[in-house]
Design a protein around this motif. Structure first.
Motif, PDB file in Angstrom:
ATOM      1  N   MET A 180       0.685  -1.052  -0.135  1.00 31.73           N
ATOM      2  CA  MET A 180       0.142  -0.074  -0.014  1.00 31.73           C
ATOM      3  C   MET A 180       0.653   1.243  -0.029  1.00 31.73           C
ATOM      4  N   SER A 181       0.415   2.094  -0.831  1.00 32.04           N
ATOM      5  CA  SER A 181       1.400   3.492  -1.015  1.00 32.04           C
ATOM      6  C   SER A 181       1.271   4.133   0.421  1.00 32.04           C
ATOM      7  N   VAL A 207      -1.736   6.303   0.592  1.00 28.53           N
ATOM      8  CA  VAL A 207      -3.336   5.870   0.957  1.00 28.53           C
ATOM      9  C   VAL A 207      -3.060   5.829   2.473  1.00 28.53           C
ATOM     10  N   ARG A 208      -1.872   5.482   2.903  1.00 33.78           N
ATOM     11  CA  ARG A 208      -1.648   5.614   4.333  1.00 33.78           C
ATOM     12  C   ARG A 208      -2.132   6.943   4.889  1.00 33.78           C
ATOM     13  N   VAL A 227      -3.974   9.273   3.520  1.00 40.74           N
ATOM     14  CA  VAL A 227      -5.338   9.447   3.380  1.00 40.74           C
ATOM     15  C   VAL A 227      -6.222   8.946   4.407  1.00 40.74           C
ATOM     16  N   VAL A 228      -5.881   7.696   4.994  1.00 42.30           N
ATOM     17  CA  VAL A 228      -6.418   7.008   5.982  1.00 42.30           C
ATOM     18  C   VAL A 228      -6.148   7.626   7.351  1.00 42.30           C
ATOM     19  N   LEU A 229      -4.967   7.924   7.707  1.00 40.69           N
ATOM     20  CA  LEU A 229      -4.562   8.552   8.967  1.00 40.69           C
ATOM     21  C   LEU A 229      -5.151   9.971   9.013  1.00 40.69           C
ATOM     22  N   LEU A 285      -7.802  11.171   7.404  1.00 40.87           N
ATOM     23  CA  LEU A 285      -9.209  10.778   7.639  1.00 40.87           C
ATOM     24  C   LEU A 285      -9.998  10.610   9.054  1.00 40.87           C
ATOM     25  N   VAL A 286      -9.009   9.850   9.456  1.00 40.04           N
ATOM     26  CA  VAL A 286      -9.341   9.420  10.802  1.00 40.04           C
ATOM     27  C   VAL A 286      -9.147  10.474  11.764  1.00 40.04           C
ATOM     28  N   LEU A 313     -11.722  13.206  11.182  1.00 42.36           N
ATOM     29  CA  LEU A 313     -13.116  12.648  11.910  1.00 42.36           C
ATOM     30  C   LEU A 313     -13.270  12.789  13.489  1.00 42.36           C
ATOM     31  N   LEU A 314     -12.039  12.477  14.060  1.00 44.48           N
ATOM     32  CA  LEU A 314     -11.941  12.447  15.641  1.00 44.48           C
ATOM     33  C   LEU A 314     -11.762  13.765  15.855  1.00 44.48           C
ATOM     34  N   GLY A 343     -15.115  15.775  14.986  1.00 48.30           N
ATOM     35  CA  GLY A 343     -16.111  15.100  16.009  1.00 48.30           C
ATOM     36  C   GLY A 343     -15.992  16.140  17.342  1.00 48.30           C
ATOM     37  N   LEU A 344     -14.962  16.103  17.950  1.00 44.27           N
ATOM     38  CA  LEU A 344     -14.791  16.705  19.152  1.00 44.27           C
ATOM     39  C   LEU A 344     -15.019  18.167  19.039  1.00 44.27           C
ATOM     40  N   LEU A 404     -16.996  19.643  17.178  1.00 41.45           N
ATOM     41  CA  LEU A 404     -18.398  19.859  16.929  1.00 41.45           C
ATOM     42  C   LEU A 404     -19.159  19.601  18.154  1.00 41.45           C
ATOM     43  N   ASP A 405     -18.644  18.747  18.868  1.00 43.86           N
ATOM     44  CA  ASP A 405     -19.284  18.176  20.097  1.00 43.86           C
ATOM     45  C   ASP A 405     -19.024  19.485  21.079  1.00 43.86           C
TER      46      ASP A 405
END
Lengths: 493, 1193
Positions: A1-2, A5-6, A8-10, A12-13, A16-17, A20-21, A23-24
């Motif tokens: 995996m390139s 992509v890593r 992007v995943v990191l 995105l996580v 989102l975290l 969300g915090l 926003l909360d």
């Protein structure tokens, strides 16, 4: 995996975290709101039950009901609705040795029944619970003494807190708090009596279920010109009234035993809640009339209260009214504003609004002492009106040879309106010639019902296009009673 | 008489027969009993022309075949039973007979040595312990230096070569025919002892044994031995010893099963446990055997016991490494337990063992108070009624939920009722187990979830990380049983969904599948997952939707890293599982899903818990007292590691796991924010998938740490790894701290104790309790009242577990919220009267889930609610506890009452007006003798009898046997006009269709279970076929390597020099991807499957490897033909190691997938020796990295 992509995943996580915090946190209003149950708003003044009510109840906090007839008290039940209703009146005596008694009532539309409580439960005092299997019924209680009488509305609401801004225990004055507990379980009440010399407490005063208990305040705090009471229930809910008897009994006109010239009796409800704004349909300044506005502040912060007086004739809204009077009420204290002592206020009749300028809630009562030349002194106490309404019921009026009745309607709005004053009869509401009574903006209208001729029971309604305050004044040689009407659908001003 | 039992013997048969031909015993007759498919008569005649051959068709088994001599042979003094792969020395039988005469032995046997290498000992008799577990006297493979050549008494002799006195054999009835194989020797010898015969070994007599049976009989030896051991024990002991021994064996079996479960050997656990019901079903046979044995019983049990090993051979050796004082028995028992202990010697096994011990300790430490004092009835942890009550309720057509309903009973009542039978009615015990064991089930599920990740450390990480997440402990503290059950199920579900995707390593797609994964079809997976989902759904009705959500989230994660189309398989399986779950819960599910059904019936209450928990708290799983920052963040740190380090499928699956976790967090948060407009289950239920996802990510982090970290230069990744390790340790501390109170913060008292007075109130007439308040505070499942508020009704006191699944409220029940709303809108102050016809005597508002003494966080209710209640003229406040607002309804009338005249008049009208204006307190209780909630009896006078149950023709009142006319009262309830008083019975008649529906539902469950079990078995067999094929391939290669060795290449010199250089061996059972080429596996593998290093085991270095290599080489040198069949048939002969593995209990105790999975058991050289280097995952990953890396490209 390139690595892309890593990333992007990191990313995105992380987004989102963190998102969300954030926003909360933004939506955090400091905790969850506790939802309300029911649509019923707390009504801090006597009001008719909802039109679709299955049952409704009225609680009359207490009137004298001795067997010897030296004093007496009655309860007047009026059916303001269009259908016959069944009701039960339960008299609850202050004497534990006397059992409560019930009287079934059946009321045709427009009919009224007056029940003398001493006939049901002879006792020094008696309260009443009127349970109505339906709606549209209004109830008032009347205290009758030889030196005067007072008719005031009962209430449909019990409360865990009651405030009584005024009271006097000076020489020969009697001040009684009546505590009615209409519910099956006991109520335990703490009482704080604030006077010009400090506070006294009565802790854990027990009011057994379905009973009436009285506190003889003048035996607790003696010789105080100003007594304010705050009653807070630890458990249970009660209805609190106050019976103020001024000067000796029987009274002697111009007697030296009445050095301050005061006399009479009043038996109004307390206020079930503090508020930041109240209204009065009228206050008067003139010869023989002493009007005081007593502001009680049971809280822990100083209250700054503005009193605005609007002349009877009204005020041009574009010009504005007179400068408000300002009262500063220390914590746990009460302050009285005597119109007689306010030189800037010219004699006359006014409507009044009393409001807190710093948001500290308070309770206010209007105390009127009459000393008519050649007549008996009279006394009345009226709690401030925290809500306005477009429709009021004044159930227990009368026009007799000895008693006259006036209806006062204050218009707090800034537009001139016309109000209708009608009589309740078995056929409904009757036109009695006051279908279009003009009320100027911020003014007061006075409707004298004496023209109707003698009527032992005269229940009237007041209907206005804007929220107003309606008050009934019963006057006579031995009568001087001022009471705000019973609201139908009260609204906050 | 030499009796040879032959069963399709191999090429060795002639050699065995020749050995008999050369016997020097003068009067030897030979009888060959042929039980195989191939007729061996010609082969026998070719070697032993005088031998008698009898065919016994139908493969009757060894015992039955041998028993044939009882009918076929008369006049013989001895029977010498021989396997067809035994070659006795020429003096063997003579020496045995001589010694039998000399020692007056009833049973005597020779020394058994290896067929190919007679210098090595196989067996010289066995001892057994009290449970019949064999304890061999010699260590297999031990060089025979005459060290065991003394004639002596033994307890058991193998039937491979056994001389039995004919009269003894007849007296004890021969072999037990039920014990066809595996255990017939113990049974026969034990009964011989009981009959007073000596069982001896004469080592001077010797026989070679090829031990070929295991190649021909793919029996599940562990399972059979467990069954037969227990059967022998039940048969041979006298009553007193049975009473003493059987409970001990039961305890040991449970302990062994638990241990097996903990270390992941489910099949071993199953085999151990299954022996008991197998024998219970055959108690009749056992009784008959006992009667027969009693006729010849001469030796008391205490003497028999002296011949046995004391204690439990396996357990004692496991604990101490040695037992007893007798040298022979010590070594024997040590050998019997070698496998157990040996499996722990390796470092990875040690970590696994330590983790298991630690988790069990954590469970015991944290739950000790619950195990000792029981579980308080907090939240959903309601008490269980008796098993019979639950089952009756399940079968009944009427349930007292709300005001009563004819809706189908929740399946959970039936399941719990059945479970109560298992615990022999100990419902408190069952309840405690169902509260405590989900913790362990969740941990074990996490462990199993990570099995495809290859490394033991990854599995351990998954289990430990899952155990460290505070979710279940907070669920326990808040009494959220549903959350606890979802916690137990989530890793199992996630594992099944992952396998459904078939994405590597959970399957062969986009890479290489992990070893030993069962191969199942999608429908089979759907049914298996559906069964699991159905069990959870019984208690958490929203579970199918959560399973579907998890599958969808896997797809979402796959959209980022590839494999989305494959992941759709998981959605298909989840959807199928949801359908299966729904079908299995019919007709209950139909009631839940009906169009006008309540959303709350699915386990959610509108507005429940909204706004209570921030996202930060959810991310820390801090739904209760455990999990505060900063340590609460540890799990996210640990789970982030594979995103940083991972490569190949470690990264892709970490992304998917995070997708599941983030989606679950988002769902829980949205629920808290009230975004759905509908209620959702408790946060613990919604967060369980997140916990499983993070546990999987953590395990992947460990896998990445082992495999991928070394691929990076030293830098921040190494630091991050140690930070994750530190975070993991820190993350454990709150849970360990929470364990110290022994109750997981559950209070020690509960509603049941505080409100115990309710239990006595029914004496004054049956009644209902109306519960009002926050949904989480109610002691039972409630229905929506207004935002954040729910209501529920219980009958005659506190609710029990039957109130946990309320379903959709019946129409009459909706009168309750209607009445409450009338009062809430200030349209009455006679709520008590409105509730009186419903039988409501108490209105209770719980402000907390436990009494106030615990200072628990409260569940506040709006002041307007308490004000409303406080201002009712007929509700009397009772001060019990600050945590409960309790009102007694002063206007109450009994649930079954004789109406007074005013009430009769009022009952003829419907609507609130009638009841509000009528005082119903004059009604008196009747029919007070209630049997449950569906039948009540008692004397009634003439008048109007009222029952606060919905009017229905199913309710029938009989007075002195006569059915009374019924009418509707108050517009909804039931009343009967009784003209003449008498003895009355009120009962609800369940419609006939109800038992039919129940039967159908039970049938569906059985079918699904059967299907799932069959699918599991087929899956394993398919996997086993795959493995067997791989083994065959490997053996071909080994054979080739051996040939090379035999040709001079030397031991271990295979065709994979890399493997040989490294000197590792493949772990036993750790099969590899099949190789391409002529010997392709039977299960097709994708073309992209990498070619992995070949198994070097038989030919690898090390003592056994050398031997195996030498053997294989010798076989190759002997010109063994090419081809698997030939090889499997043993051409060239088995290696010593193969024979060792095939003939010992150790192999079956290893807990490998089982004998049925492979026709030929793996040779022991696959088991890593303690000090040997083993195949580490990294090496495996190295070799298989191509597939994994391809996935990410």
């Amino acid at each position: 995996m390139s690595g892309r992509v890593r990333g992007v995943v990191l990313g995105l996580v992380a987004v989102l975290l963190v998102g969300g915090l954030l926003l909360d946190a933004r939506g955090d209003d400091g905790g969850a709101e506790t939802p309300e149950f029911g649509d019923a708003a707390t009504v801090p003044l006597p009001a008719l039950a909802a039109a679709d009510a299955v049952t409704s109840s009225w609680y009359c906090p207490g009137v004298p009901a001795p067997a010897d007839g030296s004093e007496s008290g009655t309860v007047t039940v009026v059916n303001t609705g269009a259908t016959t209703v069944e009701a039960t009146l339960t008299a609850l005596p202050s004497d534990p040795a006397v059992e409560a008694a019930q009287a079934p009532l059946s009321l045709a539309p427009g009919a009224s029944v007056r029940v003398r409580l001493a006939e049901l439960t002879p006792a020094p005092y008696a309260g009443a619970v009127v349970e109505v299997f339906g709606t549209g019924v209004a109830v008032e209680q009347t205290t009758i003494r030889v030196n005067g009488s007072d008719t005031t509305p009962c209430t449909g609401e019990a409360s865990g807190r009651w405030y009584l801004a005024s009271g006097s225990t000076t020489l020969d004055d009697q001040l009684v708090y009546t505590l009615l507990n209409p519910f099956p379980d006991d109520a335990v009440v703490d009482v704080v009596l604030s006077t010009e010399q400090g506070s006294d407490r009565i802790d854990a005063f027990v009011v057994p279920g379905r009973s009436l208990r009285v506190i003889q305040v003048d035996e607790v705090v003696r010789r105080r010109a100003q007594v304010a009471g705050a009653l807070v229930a630890r458990t249970g809910r009660i209805v609190v009234g106050r019976i103020q008897k001024l000067n000796p009994d029987p009274p002697v006109p111009d007697s030296p035993e009445a050095p301050d010239g005061r006399g009479g009796v009043s038996s109004p409800l307390g206020a079930p809640a503090l508020d930041t704004a109240f209204a009065f349909a009228s206050v008067e300044k003139g010869d023989g009339v002493t009007t005081r506005l007593v502001v009680a502040n049971p809280g822990e912060r100083e209250a700054v209260v503005l009193v605005e007086l609007w002349p009877e004739a009204g005020v041009d809204p574009t010009v504005g009214g007179p400068e408000p009077l300002e009262l500063t009420v220390p914590p746990r204290a009460s302050v009285a504003l005597s119109l007689a002592e306010e030189e800037l206020v010219p004699p006359g009749r006014y409507s009044a609004s009393v409001r807190s300028s710093n948001g500290v809630p308070f309770a206010v009562e209007r105390v009127v002492d009459l000393a008519p030349p050649g007549g008996l002194p009279a006394h009345s106490v009226t709690p401030g009106v925290p809500r306005l309404d477009t429709r009021w019921v004044l159930p227990a009026g009368m026009v007799t040879a000895a008693v006259g009745e006036q209806v006062l309607v204050a218009n707090p709005s800034t537009e001139d309106v016309e109000v209708a004053v009608r009589a309740l009869t078995p056929g409904g509401e009757d036109d009695i010639g006051f279908e279009a009574v003009p009320v100027a903006a911020l003014g007061v209208a006075v409707v004298d019902l004496a023209s109707l001729g003698p009527r032992d029971a005269l229940a009237v309604t007041v209907t206005a296009p804007v929220p107003v305050v309606a008050e009934r004044v019963l006057t006579g040689p031995a009568v001087h009673s001022r009471a705000t009407g019973i609201a139908v659908a009260p609204v906050r001003p | 008489m030499a009796v040879v039992v032959a069963h399709d013997p191999g090429v060795w048969f002639e050699e065995a027969l020749a050995a008999l031909r050369h016997q020097d015993y003068p009067n030897l007759a030979v009888l060959v009993l042929d039980t195989g498919q191939e007729d061996v008569a010609a082969r026998v005649q070719g070697v032993l022309p005088d031998a008698v051959v009898r065919r016994l068709p139908g493969d009757p088994g060894y015992a039955t075949a041998a028993n044939a001599v009882l009918d076929l042979v008369h006049g013989a003094a001895f029977f010498c039973f021989l396997h067809d792969d035994v070659a006795p020395d020429s003096t063997c039988i003579r020496l045995l007979v001589e010694e039998a005469y000399r020692s007056n032995a009833g049973v005597i046997g020779p020394k058994l040595v290896a067929w190919d290498d007679p210098r090595r000992l196989l067996e010289v008799g066995h001892a057994v312990d009290k449970g019949g577990v064999l304890a061999p006297y010699v260590e297999r493979g031990e060089l025979d230096q005459e060290q065991h050549d003394a004639v002596r008494d033994v307890f058991v002799l193998p039937t491979a070569c056994l001389l039995v006195r004919a009269d003894l054999f007849r007296a004890i009835g021969g072999f037990d025919p039920v014990i066809a194989f595996h255990g017939e020797d113990v049974d026969l010898c034990w009964r011989s002892h009981v009959a007073g015969a000596r069982v001896m070994v004469n080592p001077a007599a010797r026989a070679r044994h090829r031990e070929a049976a295991t190649e021909r009989r793919p029996d599940d030896r562990r399972r059979l031995r467990a069954r037969h051991r227990l059967r022998t024990v039940l048969t041979c002991y006298g009553p007193l010893h049975l009473v003493r021994v059987v409970p001990q064996l039961l305890v040991l079996a449970v302990a062994e099963a638990l241990y097996a479960l903990v270390v992941g050997r489910t099949r071993q656990a199953r085999d151990v446990v299954a022996a008991w019901p197998w024998n219970l079903r055959r108690l009749g046979q056992v009784r008959r055997n006992r009667r027969r044995l009693n006729q010849v019983r001469l030796v008391p049990d205490n003497e028999i016991r002296r011949l046995q090993v004391h204690g439990s051979a396996r357990l004692t050796a496991f604990v101490r490494g040695q037992i007893g004082h007798d040298a022979d028995r010590r070594s024997a028992a040590a050998a019997a337990s070698r496998q157990l202990v040996g499996s722990l010697r390796h470092a990875s096994r040690q970590s696994e063992f330590l983790a298991a011990v630690g988790l069990v300790a954590l469970l015991v430490l944290g739950s000790r108070g619950l195990l000792r004092d029981g579980v308080p009835a907090v939240g959903e942890l309601a008490r269980f009624p008796s098993s019979g009550t639950l089952l009756r309720d399940y079968l009944s057509g009427w349930h007292p939920l709300g005001l009563g309903t004819t809706a189908p009973a929740p399946t959970a009542t039936g399941l719990l009722g059945l479970a109560g039978l298992v615990t022999f009615g100990a419902m408190d015990l069952l309840r405690t187990l169902l509260v405590v064991l989900p913790l362990a089930a969740g941990w074990f599920g996490a462990y199993r979830m990570a099995v495809p990740l290859i490394t033991v450390r990854a599995r351990v990480t998954a289990a430990v990380l899952y155990a460290a997440i505070p979710l279940p402990y907070n669920a326990l503290a808040r009494g959220q049983w549903g959350g606890l059950l979802l916690y137990a199920a989530a890793p199992w579900v996630l594992a099944r969904l992952a396998r459904a995707t078939a994405l590597a390593p959970f399957g062969p797609r986009r890479g290489t599948a992990a070893p030993r994964l069962p191969v199942r079809s999608l429908p089979a997976q759907a049914v298996a997952l559906g069964l699991l989902t159905a069990v959870v759904t019984a208690f958490v009705p929203l579970a199918p939707l959560l399973v579907l959500a998890m599958a969808v989230l896997l797809v979402v994660g796959s959209l980022l890293v590839g494999g989305a189309l494959d992941a759709l398989r998981a959605v298909a399986v989840a959807a199928g599982a949801a359908v299966v779950a729904v079908v299995l819960h019919l007709p209950w599910a139909a009631d839940l899903l009906r169009p006008d059904g309540a959303w709350s019936a699915l386990g959610a209450v509108e507005g429940a818990g909204e706004g209570e928990l921030s996202l930060a708290a959810l991310l820390r799983f801090q739904t209760g007292p455990t999990g505060a920052a900063p340590m609460g963040w540890a799990f996210l740190v640990v789970a982030a590691l594979p995103l940083v380090l991972g490569r190949g499928w470690r990264l892709t699956w970490a992304t998917r796991a995070w997708a599941v976790a983030l989606g679950s967090f988002a769902l829980a948060w949205a629920g808290q924010e009230g975004w759905f407009g509908r209620g959702l289950p408790a946060a613990e239920v919604l967060l369980a998938p997140a916990a499983a996802g993070l546990a999987l990510a953590g395990a992947l982090g460990m896998a990445a740490f082992e495999a991928d970290l070394r691929g990076f230069r030293f830098g921040w990744r190494q630091v991050a790894s140690f930070a994750a390790l530190a975070a993991a340790v820190l993350g454990l501390t709150p849970v360990v701290g929470a364990a110290f109170d022994g109750r997981w913060d559950l209070p020690s008292t509960d509603t049941a104790r505080t409100l115990r007075f309710l239990e006595d109130e029914a004496d004054d007439g049956s009644f209902r309790v109306l519960w009002l308040g926050a949904p989480a505070a109610l002691p039972m499942d409630g229905w929506w009242l207004r935002e954040g508020l729910a209501y529920a009704l219980s009958q005659d006191g506190l609710p029990d577990v039957r109130g946990q699944w309320a379903g959709t409220p019946s129409d009459p029940t909706l009168m309750v919220p209607a009445a409450l709303n009338v009062a809430g809108d200030d349209r009455t102050d006679r709520l008590g009267r409105l509730l009186a016809p419903l039988g409501v005597k108490y209105v209770i508002v719980p402000l907390s889930d436990a009494p106030s003494v615990h200072g628990r966080p409260t569940h506040p209710v709006p002041d307007s609610l308490t004000t409303m209640l406080a201002t009712q003229l007929d509700l009397e406040r009772i001060d019990i506890d600050a945590a409960y607002v309790v009102y007694r309804n002063a206007a109450w009338m009994p649930l079954r009452a004789l109406l007074d005249p005013a009430a009769v008049e009022a009952s003829r009208r419907a609507g609130w007006d009638a009841v509000a204006a009528t005082d119903l307190t004059g009604s008196t209780p009747v029919l007070t003798d209630a049997d449950g909630v569906r039948t009540a009896k008692g004397d009634v006078p003439a008048g109007e009898i009222y029952a606060a149950v919905p009017a229905s023709g199913r309710w029938r009142l009989t007075v002195d046997g006569e059915v009374q006319p019924s009418r509707t009262a108050f517009g909804w309830a039931s009343a009967w006009t009784v003209d003449q008083g008498g003895e009355a019975t009120l009962e609800h008649r369940t419609p006939v269709v109800r038992p039919v529906l129940v039967a159908v539902q039970v049938l569906l469950w059985l079918v699904a279970a059967q299907f799932a079990l069959r699918a599991v078995a087929l899956g394993y067999e398919a996997g086993a076929s795959d493995r067997a094929a791989r083994r065959r391939v490997r053996r071909v290669r080994v054979q080739g390597a051996g040939a090379g060795a035999g040709a001079g290449a030397g031991p271990g010199a295979g065709d994979e020099p890399r493997a040989a250089r490294r000197g590792w061996r493949r772990r036993k059972g750790a099969s590899v991807a099949p190789e391409t080429g002529p010997a392709a596996p039977s299960v097709p593998q994708p073309a992209s499957s990498p070619v992995l290093p070949p198994a070097a085991a038989p030919g690898g270095p090390g003592p056994e490897g050398d031997a195996a290599g030498a053997e294989a080489g010798a076989a190759g040198a002997a010109g063994a033909p090419e081809g698997m069949d030939d090889l499997d048939d043993g051409l060239g002969g088995p290696t010593f190691a193969e024979a060792w593995a095939a003939s010992t209990d150790e192999a079956e105790d290893e807990g490998e997938p089982g004998w049925r999975e492979g026709l030929a058991p793996a040779p022991p050289t696959w088991e890593p020796e303690p000090d040997e280097p083993v195949l580490r995952w990294a090496e495996w990953a190295d070799s298989g990295e191509a597939g994994g890396r391809e996935e990410g490209r």
